[in-house]
Design a protein around this motif. Structure first.
Motif, short mmCIF file in Angstrom:
data_model
loop_
_atom_site.label_atom_id
_atom_site.label_comp_id
_atom_site.label_asym_id
_atom_site.label_seq_id
_atom_site.Cartn_x
_atom_site.Cartn_y
_atom_site.Cartn_z
N MET A 40 0.83 -1.20 0.00
CA MET A 40 0.00 0.00 0.00
C MET A 40 0.87 1.26 0.00
SD MET A 40 -3.01 -0.81 2.73
CE MET A 40 -4.23 -2.11 2.46
N LEU A 41 1.94 1.20 0.78
CA LEU A 41 2.83 2.35 0.86
C LEU A 41 3.49 2.62 -0.49
CD1 LEU A 41 3.91 4.27 3.19
CD2 LEU A 41 6.02 3.00 2.91
N LEU A 42 3.85 1.55 -1.22
CA LEU A 42 4.43 1.73 -2.55
C LEU A 42 3.40 2.37 -3.49
CD1 LEU A 42 6.77 1.22 -4.53
CD2 LEU A 42 5.75 -1.03 -5.00
N GLY A 43 2.15 1.88 -3.40
CA GLY A 43 1.09 2.49 -4.22
C GLY A 43 0.89 3.95 -3.88
N LEU A 44 0.96 4.26 -2.58
CA LEU A 44 0.84 5.66 -2.16
C LEU A 44 1.99 6.49 -2.72
CD1 LEU A 44 -0.13 7.20 1.16
CD2 LEU A 44 2.20 7.61 0.40
N GLY A 45 3.20 5.90 -2.76
CA GLY A 45 4.36 6.61 -3.30
C GLY A 45 4.14 7.01 -4.75
N PHE A 46 3.58 6.09 -5.54
CA PHE A 46 3.27 6.43 -6.93
C PHE A 46 2.19 7.51 -7.00
CE2 PHE A 46 5.42 2.42 -7.96
CZ PHE A 46 6.11 2.79 -9.11
N THR A 47 1.19 7.40 -6.13
CA THR A 47 0.12 8.41 -6.11
C THR A 47 0.68 9.78 -5.78
OG1 THR A 47 -1.44 6.71 -5.36
CG2 THR A 47 -2.11 8.99 -5.08
N ALA A 48 1.67 9.82 -4.90
CA ALA A 48 2.31 11.10 -4.55
C ALA A 48 3.12 11.65 -5.73
CB ALA A 48 3.22 10.91 -3.34
N GLY A 49 3.33 10.82 -6.76
CA GLY A 49 4.02 11.29 -7.96
C GLY A 49 3.15 12.13 -8.87
N ILE A 50 1.91 12.36 -8.46
CA ILE A 50 1.04 13.29 -9.20
C ILE A 50 1.46 14.70 -8.79
CG2 ILE A 50 -1.33 13.97 -9.71
CD1 ILE A 50 -2.21 11.20 -8.71
N GLY A 51 2.26 15.34 -9.60
CA GLY A 51 2.80 16.66 -9.24
C GLY A 51 1.87 17.79 -9.61
N ILE A 92 2.51 16.59 -16.83
CA ILE A 92 1.23 15.93 -17.11
C ILE A 92 1.44 14.45 -17.38
CG2 ILE A 92 -0.72 15.83 -18.72
CD1 ILE A 92 -0.34 18.89 -19.12
N ALA A 93 2.41 14.13 -18.24
CA ALA A 93 2.67 12.72 -18.59
C ALA A 93 3.12 11.92 -17.37
CB ALA A 93 3.73 12.65 -19.69
N GLY A 94 4.07 12.46 -16.62
CA GLY A 94 4.56 11.77 -15.44
C GLY A 94 3.48 11.58 -14.39
N SER A 95 2.64 12.60 -14.22
CA SER A 95 1.56 12.52 -13.23
C SER A 95 0.52 11.48 -13.62
CB SER A 95 0.88 13.90 -13.07
OG SER A 95 1.78 14.86 -12.56
N VAL A 96 0.16 11.44 -14.90
CA VAL A 96 -0.83 10.47 -15.37
C VAL A 96 -0.32 9.04 -15.18
CG1 VAL A 96 -2.01 9.56 -17.42
CG2 VAL A 96 -2.00 12.02 -16.98
N LEU A 97 0.93 8.81 -15.58
CA LEU A 97 1.51 7.46 -15.44
C LEU A 97 1.63 7.07 -13.97
CD1 LEU A 97 4.33 7.58 -18.16
CD2 LEU A 97 2.22 6.23 -18.22
N ALA A 98 2.05 8.00 -13.14
CA ALA A 98 2.17 7.72 -11.70
C ALA A 98 0.81 7.37 -11.10
CB ALA A 98 2.78 8.92 -10.97
N ALA A 99 -0.23 8.11 -11.52
CA ALA A 99 -1.58 7.84 -11.02
C ALA A 99 -2.06 6.45 -11.43
CB ALA A 99 -2.55 8.91 -11.53
N LEU A 100 -1.82 6.08 -12.69
CA LEU A 100 -2.26 4.78 -13.18
C LEU A 100 -1.57 3.63 -12.44
CD1 LEU A 100 -2.41 5.49 -17.02
CD2 LEU A 100 -4.35 5.22 -15.47
N VAL A 101 -0.24 3.76 -12.26
CA VAL A 101 0.50 2.72 -11.55
C VAL A 101 0.06 2.66 -10.09
CG1 VAL A 101 2.79 1.94 -10.82
CG2 VAL A 101 2.48 2.90 -13.11
N GLY A 102 -0.12 3.83 -9.47
CA GLY A 102 -0.55 3.87 -8.08
C GLY A 102 -1.89 3.20 -7.86
N VAL A 103 -2.85 3.48 -8.74
CA VAL A 103 -4.18 2.86 -8.65
C VAL A 103 -4.08 1.35 -8.82
CG1 VAL A 103 -6.42 2.63 -9.80
CG2 VAL A 103 -5.50 4.90 -9.31
N ALA A 104 -3.28 0.91 -9.80
CA ALA A 104 -3.14 -0.54 -10.06
C ALA A 104 -2.58 -1.26 -8.83
CB ALA A 104 -2.24 -0.76 -11.27
N ILE A 105 -1.59 -0.67 -8.19
CA ILE A 105 -0.99 -1.30 -7.01
C ILE A 105 -1.96 -1.30 -5.83
CG2 ILE A 105 0.83 -1.07 -5.27
CD1 ILE A 105 2.65 -0.02 -7.50
N LEU A 106 -2.62 -0.16 -5.59
CA LEU A 106 -3.52 -0.05 -4.44
C LEU A 106 -4.75 -0.95 -4.61
CD1 LEU A 106 -3.30 3.79 -3.81
CD2 LEU A 106 -2.47 1.99 -2.31
N LYS A 107 -5.21 -1.13 -5.84
CA LYS A 107 -6.39 -1.98 -6.07
C LYS A 107 -6.08 -3.45 -5.78
CE LYS A 107 -9.49 -1.55 -9.19
NZ LYS A 107 -10.24 -1.47 -10.46
N THR A 108 -4.84 -3.84 -5.95
CA THR A 108 -4.47 -5.26 -5.76
C THR A 108 -3.77 -5.52 -4.43
OG1 THR A 108 -2.38 -4.89 -6.94
CG2 THR A 108 -4.27 -5.63 -8.25
#
Length: 382
Positions: A321-332, A358-374
């Motif tokens: 979960m913490l790793l997923g949160l880390g990616f979510t925090a990558g939404i700048g 924009i690109a980095g934030s979108v990718l970080a959000a997608l990865v963060g959601v994928a990790i947190l959902k699983t």
């Protein structure tokens, strides 16, 4: 009634915190679409239209950054003060974990950016990928509903607030132009007066806001970025008035000021040069800083803090979960785009930096959601 059927879902989105993020996303898409349409030249010209009188003549885009965004930073300052006085940052042991995580989440993205841009003029933008957009990040967590334990949401909120404080300090120290001593002294005097009023327990808000307006003008003219005035003013507001002001400002900031900021600052023409710029040292530094630097920095700092016994993980929060949160925090987004405007003067370089955000934030959000959902619940994790 039909009207109630329309209003009810909107109210639900607003109460959950999702609406502000959706409005930011919509404003960005509208701005990009208009910039690259037949109306593009007129739309771009609109934001460059100069407005003002005397020594205060700026483009509309600059008024958004130097005027409207002061209110956003004022709200950030209120949130910082509230958290320090009686929130998650009150207890030193509880505060240490998000403080260390935020520091790691600033240092590692900055390091990745500097590695990518070493020896180039773009190196000056090292602070762009260090910021977290609290509205977007918390909006992502709210989309996942009950899968997210309260401890993770609280941890992200505290981390993002500290992240904002670090961003404010970075702006004040590293992105300040030549200083004008007279205005700097005036700003110092007004700040001292505001602090004195607070110590004397003066609770009449209009006097703070009036002096705050003077503080904004003095800071704006001093060479320090005007938004710092918003944070300084917030720190002098009487404690009893903090929650009332936060409540009054939350919706105007979320549903007006930040969407207008997105409209003004994502007016980017998607030329071949701008898109290929994503693979330039600048584009890679920003994109990789947000996508990889944030989760690496936050996870590493948190792991060190927990393993050394400095602090412990929040209740029911797992390392995944913490790793997923880390990616979510990558939404700048908001703060990262703001710093991009301060970092460069060349429009082409600014556009590349914004696209990379924009690109980095979108990718970080997608990865963060994928990790947190699983991610399994804490008790289910081996």
């Amino acid at each position: 009634m039909p009207l109630r059927k329309i209003i009810a879902p909107i109210r639900e989105l607003s109460d959950s915190g999702k609406l502000s993020g959706l409005l930011l996303l919509l404003a960005t898409l509208v701005s990009l679409a208009l910039s690259n349409s037949a109306w593009g030249p007129r739309y771009l010209h609109l934001w460059h239209t100069e407005v003002g009188a005397g020594g205060l003549v700026k483009s509309l885009a600059h008024w958004v950054d130097d005027g409207l965004m002061v209110v956003f930073f004022f709200l950030v300052g209120l949130e910082i003060k509230r958290e320090v006085l009686y929130g998650e940052l009150t207890d030193v042991r509880h505060a240490l974990l998000p403080v260390l995580a935020a520091a790691g989440g600033v240092a590692v993205p900055a390091g990745i950016y500097l590695l990518c841009t070493a020896g180039t003029p773009a190196a000056h933008g090292w602070a762009i990928p260090t910021a977290t957009d609290i509205a977007f990040s918390l909006g992502i967590l709210s989309l996942l509903g009950s899968r997210i334990p309260p401890g993770l949401r609280i941890f992200l909120t505290a981390l993002a607030i500290i992240d904002d404080l670090l961003a404010v300090l970075i702006i004040a120290v590293f992105y300040t132009a030549g200083l004008h001593l007279g205005y700097l002294l005036a700003a110092t005097g007004l700040l001292a007066l505001l602090v004195a009023l607070n110590r004397l327990r003066v609770s009449w808000l209009p006097v703070y806001l009036l002096l705050g307006l003077g503080l904004w003008f003095a800071v704006l003219q001093s060479g320090i970025h005007a938004t710092i005035a918003g944070v300084l003013l917030a720190l002098t507001i009487p404690t009893a008035s903090i929650e009332k002001l936060e409540h009054a400002l939350q919706k105007p900031v979320s549903y007006l000021i930040l969407p207008v900021f997105a409209l003004a600052n994502t007016a980017i023409v998607l030329s071949g040069e701008a898109v290929t710029g994503l693979l330039s040292p600048l584009g890679l530094g920003v994109g990789l800083g947000l996508l990889l630097g944030k989760p690496l920095g936050i996870s590493a700092a948190t792991w060190l803090a927990v393993k050394t016994g400095v602090s412990g993980l929040p209740a029911r929060v797992t390392w995944r979960m913490l790793l997923g949160l880390g990616f979510t925090a990558g939404i700048g987004f908001t703060m990262a785009i703001f710093i991009a405007n301060l970092s460069f003067t060349e429009p082409a370089r600014i556009d590349v930096a914004k696209l990379a955000v924009i690109a980095g934030s979108v990718l970080a959000a997608l990865v963060g959601v994928a990790i947190l959902k699983t991610a399994p619940e804490a008790e289910d994790e081996a």
